[in-house]
Write an enzyme that holds these catalytic residues in place. Structure first.
Site, PDB file in Angstrom:
ATOM      1  N   GLU A 105       7.049 -37.059  13.171  1.00 26.63           N
ATOM      2  CA  GLU A 105       7.020 -36.338  11.897  1.00 26.63           C
ATOM      3  C   GLU A 105       6.721 -37.275  10.724  1.00 26.63           C
ATOM      4  OE1 GLU A 105       6.863 -33.290  12.018  1.00 26.63           O
ATOM      5  OE2 GLU A 105       7.546 -33.021  14.087  1.00 26.63           O
TER       6      GLU A 105
ATOM      7  N   LYS B 296       0.826  -1.208   0.000  1.00 27.49           N
ATOM      8  CA  LYS B 296       0.000   0.000   0.000  1.00 27.49           C
ATOM      9  C   LYS B 296       0.863   1.261   0.000  1.00 27.49           C
ATOM     10  CE  LYS B 296      -2.096  -1.325   3.747  1.00 27.49           C
ATOM     11  NZ  LYS B 296      -1.460  -2.661   3.868  1.00 27.49           N
TER      12      LYS B 296
END
Length: 611
Positions: free
Chosen positions: A415, A199
């Protein structure tokens, strides 16, 4: 005080006579004896130093004799000796006393210091008066032609927003093209989007392209602790802008001054409300502000006052959202201009691997990769540096690998439990890589997916995808229980369980994906100033609440049992993958899928590589 200071200086700088005596070979009594014996030729008395310099009749040496403060007997003995024989020459020779000069210099220095201090006090008082007179002046930075070094060609990834703002620049440069058909220049443009989407960069590009006077200020610079100062600064800002119209006024973080009036516990802030009222009046009040375009930026449009958002004040609200694949590709090409990339590095592959990254994140990614390259003393950024930079931004900084131990094996099973379910479940996104190298923040390892960008951008998640997502999240806990038993389950899955609870509750209360049917049982409260934790409101009875809890529990338990069954069926494959992960510490997704496909027929969707 001045007189006491002068007296103090005189006391300190005056030297006692006894303290300045010198070593002699004659004492005072010996001198008197020699005077009586007629052996003294000359006596020179120095009252300032308190000594007498004596020359005897025999010899050429001169003796120094210390004197007391009062020594009348010395002069009496010399007078009597001279009366009898007149053989002693008496001289009184006072030397210059430096203590008097030092005292005078110290007193003058003290007076000068006092005068200088008074002048500084008067000057500060004058400056404070000037600041008080300019307290209500605007702090906006003004540039007749802003040279920010940023043009529209330097802005990528937000094409729609750039096109709308290019129209504003064209209107300022060639207004006749629009006024010929009755079009009016927009009074305000509000840039809305998450942090880091560009922006402020767009505002700099407008300043560089427009070629008109440019005012820039932050919303927080309007608000002060004194009532009326903010409104005065708004008036002064628009007064200067009218004198230099056509011009652009850019207000960054406008939510600091444009919040809803009268909102929050205990009412609003009078100073902020007065400032906002003045801003509303200046933008579209009784008097027009022709030729002034207000451009504002915020990432909190939900807290802005509705009067500020209406047409006539902010005529356009431009969404500056997270970039898509093409947008990320353009942003990476812009930031890679001054980076030395290795020939094998593909900008397209990096763009595909970074869904959800903002422009600031992508710039930080290439910068982190460049830092890692310099640290490793390489000449160009390679694939390894890009991968490590992505992991560092998304997960955390890499730490020293664990030594071979029970903890390392337990983390590996946890994992691999996630990774194996990512590979075996049909509605899951493919595995990117699995590792047991710890990261900062207490992360012992992770299994990372390559998410479907179209689904993330659209936000359209299917029920099958959400169920598989919950199953994958519980895969680590399921692997621990299947391999080590109930007594060896660790707290490593605490964050996974929290994610599952939130996602399962949203499925029940917001998405209508349970046996309760398509009902939205929780809504986001419009009172944005009460805090995020108080923003959700439950619109159902206690009986329905118990049913919601039961449905959430059923979703979590069903997915957990599903994960345990799949891992139990592929226990041999699970052990084999864990041994390989312990040896390599990191396995890429494509290699992981090849290992799994040797034992299991994978769904076609999971055979797709990352590209």
């Amino acid at each position: 005080m001045l007189a006491s200071g002068i007296l103090t200086q005189g006391v300190l700088l005056t030297t006692p006579a006894i303290a300045q005596t010198e070593a002699t070979s004659l004492s005072y009594s010996e001198l008197l004896q020699k005077i009586d014996a007629g052996e003294v030729q000359r006596v020179a008395v120095d009252p300032a130093q308190g000594v007498a310099r004596v020359k005897l009749l025999q010899g050429d040496s001169e003796y120094t004799v210390p004197l007391f403060d009062r020594h009348p007997e010395l002069f009496e003995r010399i007078r009597l000796q001279n009366k009898a024989a007149e053989t002693i020459q008496l001289d009184v020779q006072p030397t210059a006393d430096p203590s008097a000069a030092f005292g005078m210099a110290a007193n003058l220095l003290l007076i000068l210091l006092l005068i200088g201090g008074l002048m500084m006090i008067v000057r500060r008082s004058a400056q404070a008066g000037n600041q008080a007179m300019s307290f209500g002046k605007s702090k906006a930075r003004f540039q007749m032609e802003a040279k920010t070094g940023v043009m529209f060609d330097d802005v990528a990834g937000i094409q729609e927003a750039k096109e709308e703002l290019q129209e504003v620049v064209t209107f300022l440069k060639k207004p006749e093209r629009f006024t010929a058909i009755g079009a009016k220049i927009p009074k305000g443009v509000l840039l809305i989007g998450p942090p880091g989407t560009g922006k402020t960069l767009l505002a700099k590009a407008i300043a560089g392209e427009a070629g008109v006077p440019f005012f820039s200020i932050s919303g927080s610079e309007f608000v002060e602790m004194f009532v009326g100062v903010g409104a005065s600064r708004v008036r002064d800002l628009f007064k200067k802008a009218k004198e230099n119209s056509p011009c652009i006024v850019f207000i960054d973080e406008i939510d600091a001054v444009g919040r809803q009036r009268g909102a929050g516990i205990g009412g609003g802030n009078d100073e902020r409300e007065q400032t906002l009222n003045q801003l509303l009046t200046e933008m579209d009040g009784f008097e027009g502000n022709t030729g002034i375009i207000i451009i504002a930026a915020t990432n909190r449009p939900d807290v802005l006052d509705q009067a500020l958002l209406r047409p006539g004040r902010f005529d356009r609200q431009v969404m500056v959202d997270l970039p898509s694949y093409n947008g990320r590709l353009g942003i990476l090409q812009v930031h890679a201009r001054n980076k030395k990339l290795a020939p094998e590095v593909s900008i397209e592959a990096i763009a595909r691997r970074t869904p959800g990254f903002s422009g600031a994140d992508l710039a930080n990614l290439l910068n982190e990769a460049a830092i890692l390259t310099a640290r490793r003393r390489k000449e160009a950024i390679g694939h390894l540096e890009i991968d490590d930079a992505i992991d560092r931004i998304t997960i955390g900084m890499q730490l020293t690998p664990l030594l071979d131990s029970k903890k390392k094996r337990l983390i590996a099973y946890h994992e691999v439990g996630h990774a194996l379910l990512m590979t075996l479940l049909e509605n899951s996104d493919p595995l990117n890589k699995v590792t047991i190298i710890p990261r900062s923040g207490g992360i012992g390892g992770f299994a990372q997916q390559s998410f479907n960008e179209e689904m993330i951008d659209s936000g359209l998640y299917t029920r099958a995808w959400l169920i598989d997502r919950i199953t994958i999240t519980l895969g680590g806990r399921a692997a621990e229980q299947e391999v080590f038993g109930d007594t060896e389950i660790t707290i490593g899955a605490s964050n996974d369980i929290r994610v599952v609870a939130d996602l399962a509750r949203e499925m029940v209360t917001r998405y209508g994906m349970s046996a309760l049917g398509p009902l939205a049982l929780e809504t986001q409260n419009a009172e944005v100033f009460l805090g995020r934790d108080l923003g959700s409101k439950a619109d159902y009875s206690e009986e329905v609440a118990s049913k919601v809890d039961r449905q959430v529990r059923e979703i979590a338990f069903d997915c957990y049992e599903k994960a345990r069954v799949i891992l139990r069926q592929h226990r041999y494959l699970l052990d084999r993958l864990v041994d390989m992960l312990l040896e390599q510490e990191t396995i890429e997704g494509e290699d992981f899928r090849k290992l799994v496909s040797q034992s299991v027929d994978l769904p076609k969707k999971q055979l797709i590589t990352n590209g």
